[in-house]
Scaffold this motif. Structure first.
Motif, PDB file in Angstrom:
ATOM      1  N   GLU A  64       0.842  -1.194   0.000  1.00  0.00           N
ATOM      2  CA  GLU A  64       0.000   0.000   0.000  1.00  0.00           C
ATOM      3  C   GLU A  64       0.877   1.244   0.000  1.00  0.00           C
ATOM      4  OE1 GLU A  64      -2.656   2.102   3.327  1.00  0.00           O
ATOM      5  OE2 GLU A  64      -3.367   0.096   2.781  1.00  0.00           O
ATOM      6  N   PRO A  65       0.622   2.197  -0.916  1.00  0.00           N
ATOM      7  CA  PRO A  65       1.475   3.384  -0.986  1.00  0.00           C
ATOM      8  C   PRO A  65       1.203   4.346   0.158  1.00  0.00           C
ATOM      9  CG  PRO A  65      -0.379   3.663  -2.446  1.00  0.00           C
ATOM     10  CD  PRO A  65      -0.499   2.267  -1.870  1.00  0.00           C
ATOM     11  N   ALA A  66       2.166   5.185   0.465  1.00  0.00           N
ATOM     12  CA  ALA A  66       1.926   6.276   1.401  1.00  0.00           C
ATOM     13  C   ALA A  66       0.911   7.228   0.784  1.00  0.00           C
ATOM     14  CB  ALA A  66       3.232   7.015   1.686  1.00  0.00           C
ATOM     15  N   THR A  67      -0.043   7.709   1.585  1.00  0.00           N
ATOM     16  CA  THR A  67      -1.085   8.594   1.063  1.00  0.00           C
ATOM     17  C   THR A  67      -0.525  10.008   0.969  1.00  0.00           C
ATOM     18  OG1 THR A  67      -1.902   8.783   3.325  1.00  0.00           O
ATOM     19  CG2 THR A  67      -3.013   7.207   1.889  1.00  0.00           C
ATOM     20  N   ASP A  68       0.114  10.286  -0.163  1.00  0.00           N
ATOM     21  CA  ASP A  68       0.800  11.558  -0.330  1.00  0.00           C
ATOM     22  C   ASP A  68      -0.085  12.623  -0.948  1.00  0.00           C
ATOM     23  OD1 ASP A  68       0.570  10.627  -2.877  1.00  0.00           O
ATOM     24  OD2 ASP A  68       2.715  10.594  -3.329  1.00  0.00           O
ATOM     25  N   GLY A  69      -1.376  12.341  -1.085  1.00  0.00           N
ATOM     26  CA  GLY A  69      -2.293  13.353  -1.590  1.00  0.00           C
ATOM     27  C   GLY A  69      -2.708  13.171  -3.024  1.00  0.00           C
ATOM     28  N   LYS A  70      -2.069  12.294  -3.775  1.00  0.00           N
ATOM     29  CA  LYS A  70      -2.439  12.150  -5.180  1.00  0.00           C
ATOM     30  C   LYS A  70      -3.442  11.029  -5.411  1.00  0.00           C
ATOM     31  CE  LYS A  70       1.160   9.015  -6.952  1.00  0.00           C
ATOM     32  NZ  LYS A  70       2.208   8.870  -7.978  1.00  0.00           N
TER      33      LYS A  70
ATOM     34  N   ARG B  82     -14.328   7.526 -25.510  1.00  0.00           N
ATOM     35  CA  ARG B  82     -14.100   8.829 -24.876  1.00  0.00           C
ATOM     36  C   ARG B  82     -15.292   9.286 -24.032  1.00  0.00           C
ATOM     37  NH1 ARG B  82     -15.610  13.352 -28.273  1.00  0.00           N
ATOM     38  NH2 ARG B  82     -13.732  14.421 -27.555  1.00  0.00           N
ATOM     39  N   ASN B  83     -16.475   8.755 -24.324  1.00  0.00           N
ATOM     40  CA  ASN B  83     -17.666   9.122 -23.553  1.00  0.00           C
ATOM     41  C   ASN B  83     -17.702   8.485 -22.174  1.00  0.00           C
ATOM     42  OD1 ASN B  83     -18.634  10.613 -25.757  1.00  0.00           O
ATOM     43  ND2 ASN B  83     -19.726   8.845 -26.589  1.00  0.00           N
ATOM     44  N   THR B  84     -16.827   7.516 -21.937  1.00  0.00           N
ATOM     45  CA  THR B  84     -16.832   6.805 -20.649  1.00  0.00           C
ATOM     46  C   THR B  84     -15.685   7.252 -19.745  1.00  0.00           C
ATOM     47  OG1 THR B  84     -15.527   4.962 -21.547  1.00  0.00           O
ATOM     48  CG2 THR B  84     -17.927   4.793 -21.721  1.00  0.00           C
ATOM     49  N   ASP B  85     -14.980   8.313 -20.115  1.00  0.00           N
ATOM     50  CA  ASP B  85     -13.848   8.799 -19.316  1.00  0.00           C
ATOM     51  C   ASP B  85     -14.310   9.826 -18.279  1.00  0.00           C
ATOM     52  OD1 ASP B  85     -12.040   7.241 -20.694  1.00  0.00           O
ATOM     53  OD2 ASP B  85     -11.458   8.839 -22.083  1.00  0.00           O
ATOM     54  N   PHE B  86     -13.883   9.617 -17.043  1.00  0.00           N
ATOM     55  CA  PHE B  86     -14.174  10.541 -15.950  1.00  0.00           C
ATOM     56  C   PHE B  86     -12.888  10.858 -15.199  1.00  0.00           C
ATOM     57  CE2 PHE B  86     -18.245   8.691 -16.877  1.00  0.00           C
ATOM     58  CZ  PHE B  86     -19.175   9.673 -16.593  1.00  0.00           C
ATOM     59  N   LYS B  87     -12.934  11.910 -14.373  1.00  0.00           N
ATOM     60  CA  LYS B  87     -11.834  12.264 -13.480  1.00  0.00           C
ATOM     61  C   LYS B  87     -12.407  12.628 -12.118  1.00  0.00           C
ATOM     62  CE  LYS B  87      -8.473  14.188 -16.801  1.00  0.00           C
ATOM     63  NZ  LYS B  87      -7.676  15.397 -17.144  1.00  0.00           N
ATOM     64  N   ILE B  88     -11.566  12.536 -11.092  1.00  0.00           N
ATOM     65  CA  ILE B  88     -11.919  12.983  -9.742  1.00  0.00           C
ATOM     66  C   ILE B  88     -10.883  13.987  -9.285  1.00  0.00           C
ATOM     67  CG2 ILE B  88     -12.006  12.306  -7.303  1.00  0.00           C
ATOM     68  CD1 ILE B  88     -13.209   9.669  -8.175  1.00  0.00           C
ATOM     69  N   ASP B  89     -11.334  15.133  -8.804  1.00  0.00           N
ATOM     70  CA  ASP B  89     -10.421  16.118  -8.233  1.00  0.00           C
ATOM     71  C   ASP B  89     -11.070  16.791  -7.035  1.00  0.00           C
ATOM     72  OD1 ASP B  89      -8.336  17.767  -7.698  1.00  0.00           O
ATOM     73  OD2 ASP B  89      -8.647  19.115  -9.384  1.00  0.00           O
ATOM     74  N   LEU B  90     -12.133  17.538  -7.273  1.00  0.00           N
ATOM     75  CA  LEU B  90     -12.799  18.256  -6.191  1.00  0.00           C
ATOM     76  C   LEU B  90     -13.409  17.297  -5.177  1.00  0.00           C
ATOM     77  CD1 LEU B  90     -14.720  20.981  -8.246  1.00  0.00           C
ATOM     78  CD2 LEU B  90     -12.534  21.215  -7.062  1.00  0.00           C
ATOM     79  N   GLY B  91     -13.435  17.735  -3.921  1.00  0.00           N
ATOM     80  CA  GLY B  91     -14.105  16.940  -2.894  1.00  0.00           C
ATOM     81  C   GLY B  91     -13.407  17.046  -1.553  1.00  0.00           C
ATOM     82  N   VAL B  92     -13.890  16.251  -0.613  1.00  0.00           N
ATOM     83  CA  VAL B  92     -13.272  16.113   0.701  1.00  0.00           C
ATOM     84  C   VAL B  92     -12.482  14.814   0.676  1.00  0.00           C
ATOM     85  CG1 VAL B  92     -13.623  15.947   3.180  1.00  0.00           C
ATOM     86  CG2 VAL B  92     -15.167  17.352   1.793  1.00  0.00           C
ATOM     87  N   HIS B  93     -11.173  14.894   0.554  1.00  0.00           N
ATOM     88  CA  HIS B  93     -10.319  13.720   0.393  1.00  0.00           C
ATOM     89  C   HIS B  93      -9.746  13.306   1.754  1.00  0.00           C
ATOM     90  CE1 HIS B  93     -10.291  13.617  -4.038  1.00  0.00           C
ATOM     91  NE2 HIS B  93     -10.353  14.932  -3.947  1.00  0.00           N
ATOM     92  N   LEU B  94     -10.036  12.078   2.163  1.00  0.00           N
ATOM     93  CA  LEU B  94      -9.510  11.574   3.421  1.00  0.00           C
ATOM     94  C   LEU B  94      -8.158  10.910   3.207  1.00  0.00           C
ATOM     95  CD1 LEU B  94     -12.607   9.944   5.138  1.00  0.00           C
ATOM     96  CD2 LEU B  94     -11.872  12.337   5.138  1.00  0.00           C
ATOM     97  N   SER B  95      -7.301  10.964   4.227  1.00  0.00           N
ATOM     98  CA  SER B  95      -6.042  10.240   4.197  1.00  0.00           C
ATOM     99  C   SER B  95      -5.786   9.681   5.588  1.00  0.00           C
ATOM    100  CB  SER B  95      -4.885  11.147   3.763  1.00  0.00           C
ATOM    101  OG  SER B  95      -4.727  12.210   4.664  1.00  0.00           O
ATOM    102  N   LYS B  96      -4.941   8.659   5.653  1.00  0.00           N
ATOM    103  CA  LYS B  96      -4.641   8.047   6.938  1.00  0.00           C
ATOM    104  C   LYS B  96      -3.741   8.947   7.780  1.00  0.00           C
ATOM    105  CE  LYS B  96      -5.172   3.203   5.688  1.00  0.00           C
ATOM    106  NZ  LYS B  96      -4.530   1.880   5.634  1.00  0.00           N
TER     107      LYS B  96
END
Length: 251
Positions: free
Chosen positions: A56-62, A237-251
């Motif tokens: 499991e990677p370190a949750t560095d924010g990305k 191309r119609n099935t491509d999405f991205k995630i950026d905005l939101g409340v992002h939790l990290s450990k």
């Protein structure tokens, strides 16, 4: 969720209300409701730590993580439209809750909570989502899950996508597989990905060419100018999405 999770979450969301109110937080009352949603949709688990396992990677924010409340943007439409739902039902097909794409990044109705799939082991808040992992997306404002089934969508006549369940609990039709780009091991913020429905193998999709208008929905249509969300048989191309905005939790 741990005993300290609720106040921490309120502080995170309250901070966003102060520094970025146009993103999604509209009032102090909404902050409280958002925190309550987070707490009610997670079963109690043991305390988490800042340590990571070997795979499991370190949750560095990305990375996009379990327990985060996020907005999904549609890339084919230039990132202008966001996956949305509201307490309104379809007038045809299943009659379940409407799911569309809206051209407004400030609506809190576009927030979706990332959870473990139905009937699968719980994912811990802050745990990075793996490519190929099955998840649920629960609409925070209504507690309905992103869902599809073998019913035709109203405009494109593909597979209908709706909001389903009560209190965040539905069925296997709420399960989606995260499909990442080549070489990715974990779902990353601002990286293209797809959602493939586990049972029907269809992909979440939309296009600017298929939207609700006065001609196909009427002059008083509550979803006027929204894009139809459907599930299609093959990725493009119609099935491509991205995630950026939101409340992002990290450990």
């Amino acid at each position: 969720m741990t005993k300290t999770a609720a106040p921490i979450l309120v502080l995170i969301v309250a901070g966003l209300a102060v520094f970025a109110p146009s993103i999604f937080v509209t009032s102090v009352d909404h902050v409280s409701r958002l925190a309550s949603h987070f707490m009610s949709l997670f079963r109690p688990v043991g305390p988490t730590t800042d340590e990571t396992t070997a795979d499991e990677p370190a949750t560095d924010g990305k990375f996009v993580t379990c327990g985060s409340a996020v907005k999904l943007t549609h890339t084919e439409s230039g990132g202008k439209y966001f996956l949305n739902s509201a307490n309104q039902n379809l007038g045809s097909g299943s009659g379940q809750q409407i799911v569309t794409l809206i051209p407004n990044r400030g609506k809190h109705q576009s927030l979706w909570l990332i959870r473990e799939a139905h009937d699968t082991p719980q994912c811990l808040p802050g745990e990075p989502i793996k490519c190929g992992q099955q998840i649920r997306l629960t609409h925070l404002a209504t507690n309905k899950n992103l869902h599809t089934h073998l019913i035709r969508s109203p405009l494109s006549r593909q597979q209908e996508v709706s909001g389903f369940g009560e209190g965040g609990e539905g069925d296997r039709g709420d399960n989606w597989t995260v499909v990442c780009g080549s070489g990715q091991k974990y779902l990353e913020r601002d990286a293209k990905f797809r959602l493939q429905h586990v049972d029907t193998k269809r992909f979440l999709s939309a296009t600017e060419q298929v939207k609700f208008t006065e001609q196909n929905c009427g002059g008083n249509c509550p979803i006027l100018h929204h894009l139809e969300v459907a599930a299609r048989s093959s990725p493009d191309r119609n099935t491509d999405f991205k995630i950026d905005l939101g409340v992002h939790l990290s450990k």
